[in-house]
Design a protein around this motif. Structure first.
Motif, PDB file in Angstrom:
ATOM      1  N   GLN A  74       0.843  -1.191   0.000  1.00 49.72           N
ATOM      2  CA  GLN A  74       0.000   0.000   0.000  1.00 49.72           C
ATOM      3  C   GLN A  74       0.879   1.242   0.000  1.00 49.72           C
ATOM      4  O   GLN A  74       1.875   1.315   0.736  1.00 49.72           O
ATOM      5  CB  GLN A  74      -0.940   0.010   1.210  1.00 49.72           C
ATOM      6  CG  GLN A  74      -1.981  -1.084   1.158  1.00 49.72           C
ATOM      7  CD  GLN A  74      -2.985  -0.980   2.299  1.00 49.72           C
ATOM      8  OE1 GLN A  74      -2.918  -0.089   3.142  1.00 49.72           O
ATOM      9  NE2 GLN A  74      -3.933  -1.901   2.314  1.00 49.72           N
ATOM     10  N   THR A  75       0.507   2.212  -0.806  1.00 51.36           N
ATOM     11  CA  THR A  75       1.290   3.436  -0.927  1.00 51.36           C
ATOM     12  C   THR A  75       1.197   4.303   0.320  1.00 51.36           C
ATOM     13  O   THR A  75       2.191   4.848   0.786  1.00 51.36           O
ATOM     14  CB  THR A  75       0.801   4.254  -2.150  1.00 51.36           C
ATOM     15  OG1 THR A  75       0.847   3.406  -3.300  1.00 51.36           O
ATOM     16  CG2 THR A  75       1.662   5.478  -2.376  1.00 51.36           C
ATOM     17  N   ASN A  76      -0.013   4.415   0.865  1.00 54.50           N
ATOM     18  CA  ASN A  76      -0.232   5.289   2.012  1.00 54.50           C
ATOM     19  C   ASN A  76      -0.378   4.471   3.296  1.00 54.50           C
ATOM     20  O   ASN A  76      -0.853   3.338   3.275  1.00 54.50           O
ATOM     21  CB  ASN A  76      -1.497   6.121   1.806  1.00 54.50           C
ATOM     22  CG  ASN A  76      -1.374   7.045   0.610  1.00 54.50           C
ATOM     23  OD1 ASN A  76      -0.352   7.687   0.414  1.00 54.50           O
ATOM     24  ND2 ASN A  76      -2.417   7.098  -0.194  1.00 54.50           N
ATOM     25  N   ASP A  77       0.020   5.083   4.405  1.00 50.29           N
ATOM     26  CA  ASP A  77      -0.176   4.449   5.704  1.00 50.29           C
ATOM     27  C   ASP A  77      -1.664   4.362   5.996  1.00 50.29           C
ATOM     28  O   ASP A  77      -2.442   5.232   5.591  1.00 50.29           O
ATOM     29  CB  ASP A  77       0.498   5.263   6.810  1.00 50.29           C
ATOM     30  CG  ASP A  77       2.014   5.265   6.705  1.00 50.29           C
ATOM     31  OD1 ASP A  77       2.563   4.354   6.055  1.00 50.29           O
ATOM     32  OD2 ASP A  77       2.641   6.170   7.280  1.00 50.29           O
ATOM     33  N   GLY A  78      -2.039   3.328   6.719  1.00 48.85           N
ATOM     34  CA  GLY A  78      -3.421   3.168   7.160  1.00 48.85           C
ATOM     35  C   GLY A  78      -3.478   3.245   8.676  1.00 48.85           C
ATOM     36  O   GLY A  78      -2.452   3.202   9.357  1.00 48.85           O
ATOM     37  N   SER A  79      -4.661   3.364   9.200  1.00 52.24           N
ATOM     38  CA  SER A  79      -4.793   3.455  10.649  1.00 52.24           C
ATOM     39  C   SER A  79      -4.711   2.068  11.277  1.00 52.24           C
ATOM     40  O   SER A  79      -5.034   1.064  10.668  1.00 52.24           O
ATOM     41  CB  SER A  79      -6.110   4.134  11.035  1.00 52.24           C
ATOM     42  OG  SER A  79      -7.209   3.399  10.547  1.00 52.24           O
ATOM     43  N   ALA A  80      -4.243   2.047  12.518  1.00 53.84           N
ATOM     44  CA  ALA A  80      -4.145   0.795  13.269  1.00 53.84           C
ATOM     45  C   ALA A  80      -4.064   1.169  14.753  1.00 53.84           C
ATOM     46  O   ALA A  80      -3.169   1.904  15.137  1.00 53.84           O
ATOM     47  CB  ALA A  80      -2.915  -0.002  12.855  1.00 53.84           C
ATOM     48  N   CYS A  81      -4.920   0.831  15.456  1.00 49.35           N
ATOM     49  CA  CYS A  81      -6.134   0.058  15.260  1.00 49.35           C
ATOM     50  C   CYS A  81      -7.183   0.950  14.587  1.00 49.35           C
ATOM     51  O   CYS A  81      -7.572   1.982  15.126  1.00 49.35           O
ATOM     52  CB  CYS A  81      -6.638  -0.447  16.610  1.00 49.35           C
ATOM     53  SG  CYS A  81      -8.288  -1.124  16.631  1.00 49.35           S
ATOM     54  N   GLY A  82      -7.632   0.517  13.433  1.00 47.52           N
ATOM     55  CA  GLY A  82      -8.574   1.323  12.666  1.00 47.52           C
ATOM     56  C   GLY A  82      -9.859   1.613  13.407  1.00 47.52           C
ATOM     57  O   GLY A  82     -10.400   2.719  13.315  1.00 47.52           O
ATOM     58  N   ALA A  83     -10.363   0.632  14.149  1.00 41.09           N
ATOM     59  CA  ALA A  83     -11.612   0.845  14.889  1.00 41.09           C
ATOM     60  C   ALA A  83     -11.421   1.891  15.986  1.00 41.09           C
ATOM     61  O   ALA A  83     -12.245   2.794  16.153  1.00 41.09           O
ATOM     62  CB  ALA A  83     -12.109  -0.474  15.485  1.00 41.09           C
ATOM     63  N   ALA A  84     -10.322   1.788  16.725  1.00 40.56           N
ATOM     64  CA  ALA A  84     -10.071   2.750  17.801  1.00 40.56           C
ATOM     65  C   ALA A  84      -9.834   4.146  17.229  1.00 40.56           C
ATOM     66  O   ALA A  84     -10.390   5.134  17.719  1.00 40.56           O
ATOM     67  CB  ALA A  84      -8.879   2.309  18.641  1.00 40.56           C
ATOM     68  N   VAL A  85      -9.029   4.233  16.177  1.00 36.15           N
ATOM     69  CA  VAL A  85      -8.755   5.533  15.544  1.00 36.15           C
ATOM     70  C   VAL A  85     -10.044   6.109  14.966  1.00 36.15           C
ATOM     71  O   VAL A  85     -10.317   7.307  15.087  1.00 36.15           O
ATOM     72  CB  VAL A  85      -7.651   5.400  14.473  1.00 36.15           C
ATOM     73  CG1 VAL A  85      -7.506   6.682  13.663  1.00 36.15           C
ATOM     74  CG2 VAL A  85      -6.320   5.027  15.124  1.00 36.15           C
ATOM     75  N   GLY A  86     -10.866   5.255  14.367  1.00 33.19           N
ATOM     76  CA  GLY A  86     -12.145   5.714  13.830  1.00 33.19           C
ATOM     77  C   GLY A  86     -13.082   6.218  14.912  1.00 33.19           C
ATOM     78  O   GLY A  86     -13.762   7.236  14.747  1.00 33.19           O
ATOM     79  N   ALA A  87     -13.105   5.514  16.041  1.00 25.99           N
ATOM     80  CA  ALA A  87     -13.948   5.954  17.165  1.00 25.99           C
ATOM     81  C   ALA A  87     -13.453   7.286  17.710  1.00 25.99           C
ATOM     82  O   ALA A  87     -14.256   8.174  18.025  1.00 25.99           O
ATOM     83  CB  ALA A  87     -13.955   4.893  18.264  1.00 25.99           C
ATOM     84  N   LEU A  88     -12.148   7.431  17.808  1.00 24.85           N
ATOM     85  CA  LEU A  88     -11.576   8.702  18.270  1.00 24.85           C
ATOM     86  C   LEU A  88     -11.975   9.829  17.326  1.00 24.85           C
ATOM     87  O   LEU A  88     -12.400  10.896  17.773  1.00 24.85           O
ATOM     88  CB  LEU A  88     -10.054   8.595  18.367  1.00 24.85           C
ATOM     89  CG  LEU A  88      -9.303   9.867  18.750  1.00 24.85           C
ATOM     90  CD1 LEU A  88      -9.677  10.328  20.150  1.00 24.85           C
ATOM     91  CD2 LEU A  88      -7.803   9.640  18.643  1.00 24.85           C
ATOM     92  N   GLY A  89     -11.871   9.594  16.026  1.00 22.03           N
ATOM     93  CA  GLY A  89     -12.259  10.612  15.049  1.00 22.03           C
ATOM     94  C   GLY A  89     -13.738  10.978  15.156  1.00 22.03           C
ATOM     95  O   GLY A  89     -14.105  12.150  15.077  1.00 22.03           O
ATOM     96  N   HIS A  90     -14.581   9.960  15.357  1.00 16.37           N
ATOM     97  CA  HIS A  90     -16.022  10.177  15.516  1.00 16.37           C
ATOM     98  C   HIS A  90     -16.286  11.077  16.723  1.00 16.37           C
ATOM     99  O   HIS A  90     -17.027  12.060  16.625  1.00 16.37           O
ATOM    100  CB  HIS A  90     -16.705   8.815  15.701  1.00 16.37           C
ATOM    101  CG  HIS A  90     -18.184   8.887  15.867  1.00 16.37           C
ATOM    102  ND1 HIS A  90     -19.049   8.615  14.833  1.00 16.37           N
ATOM    103  CD2 HIS A  90     -18.960   9.195  16.941  1.00 16.37           C
ATOM    104  CE1 HIS A  90     -20.295   8.749  15.268  1.00 16.37           C
ATOM    105  NE2 HIS A  90     -20.258   9.095  16.537  1.00 16.37           N
ATOM    106  N   CYS A  91     -15.666  10.726  17.845  1.00 15.86           N
ATOM    107  CA  CYS A  91     -15.890  11.482  19.078  1.00 15.86           C
ATOM    108  C   CYS A  91     -15.289  12.885  19.005  1.00 15.86           C
ATOM    109  O   CYS A  91     -15.906  13.851  19.461  1.00 15.86           O
ATOM    110  CB  CYS A  91     -15.324  10.717  20.270  1.00 15.86           C
ATOM    111  SG  CYS A  91     -16.146   9.150  20.585  1.00 15.86           S
ATOM    112  N   ALA A  92     -14.084  12.996  18.447  1.00 15.80           N
ATOM    113  CA  ALA A  92     -13.416  14.297  18.343  1.00 15.80           C
ATOM    114  C   ALA A  92     -14.201  15.256  17.451  1.00 15.80           C
ATOM    115  O   ALA A  92     -14.164  16.467  17.652  1.00 15.80           O
ATOM    116  CB  ALA A  92     -11.997  14.116  17.817  1.00 15.80           C
ATOM    117  N   ALA A  93     -14.949  14.696  16.481  1.00 16.85           N
ATOM    118  CA  ALA A  93     -15.763  15.526  15.594  1.00 16.85           C
ATOM    119  C   ALA A  93     -17.075  15.955  16.255  1.00 16.85           C
ATOM    120  O   ALA A  93     -17.850  16.688  15.654  1.00 16.85           O
ATOM    121  CB  ALA A  93     -16.056  14.768  14.304  1.00 16.85           C
TER     122      ALA A  93
END
Length: 160
Positions: free
Chosen positions: A77-96
């Motif tokens: 993959q060219t770009n880095d991905g999130s890990a743990c994606g679920a935790a990072v996604g939850a953080l993004g959801h809450c931070a927004a």
């Protein structure tokens, strides 16, 4: 995912050290043991008579080639991905500032909804670590991993 099961990773090291080579996954997204009491009972029936079980409960956190926590440089993959994606996604959801999903009617995505609800409860702690670090995103991601570990451990403690 693949991050947890590569040569030299912690599960591989434990299998080599303690033998057996058998893994029974109790977890789900963010390292939280979503299989609950039923999954734990099923797992316990796989332990040989007179045998022992080793339980490892933990979330994972990615570290990219650029040393960014919460990101992972995956092969192919060219770009880095999130890990743990679920935790990072939850953080993004809450931070927004998005509302937490209602757990009573989120059957199609229960695990993620649960993680969002639990991460929302510790946003003050996560944000505080970010501010105290001088707005270092690595500090925020490290605290997120610490909090998802706590969430998973509390669930495991309620099962065992």
């Amino acid at each position: 995912d693949e991050i947890n099961h590569e040569e030299g990773d912690i599960t591989d090291l434990f299998i080599k050290k303690f033998g057996g080579g058998k893994v029974f996954h109790l977890g789900g997204l963010a390292g939280i043991p979503f299989t609950g009491k039923t999954g734990f009972a099923a797992f316990s029936h796989h332990v040989p008579d007179g045998g022992h079980a080793f339980i490892l409960q933990a979330p994972h956190i990615g570290i990219s080639n650029d040393l960014k926590l919460g990101q992972y440089t995956r092969d192919g993959q060219t770009n880095d991905g999130s890990a743990c994606g679920a935790a990072v996604g939850a953080l993004g959801h809450c931070a927004a500032g998005k509302p937490c999903p209602n757990l009573a009617n989120c059957g199609a995505d229960y695990q993620m909804s649960y993680i969002i609800n639990e991460v929302s409860k510790c946003m003050e702690c996560i944000d505080e670590s970010y501010v105290k670090s001088g707005n270092d995103e690595n500090a925020r991601q490290a605290m997120l991993a610490k909090q998802t570990h706590r969430i998973g451990k509390e669930m495991l403690d309620s099962i065992v």
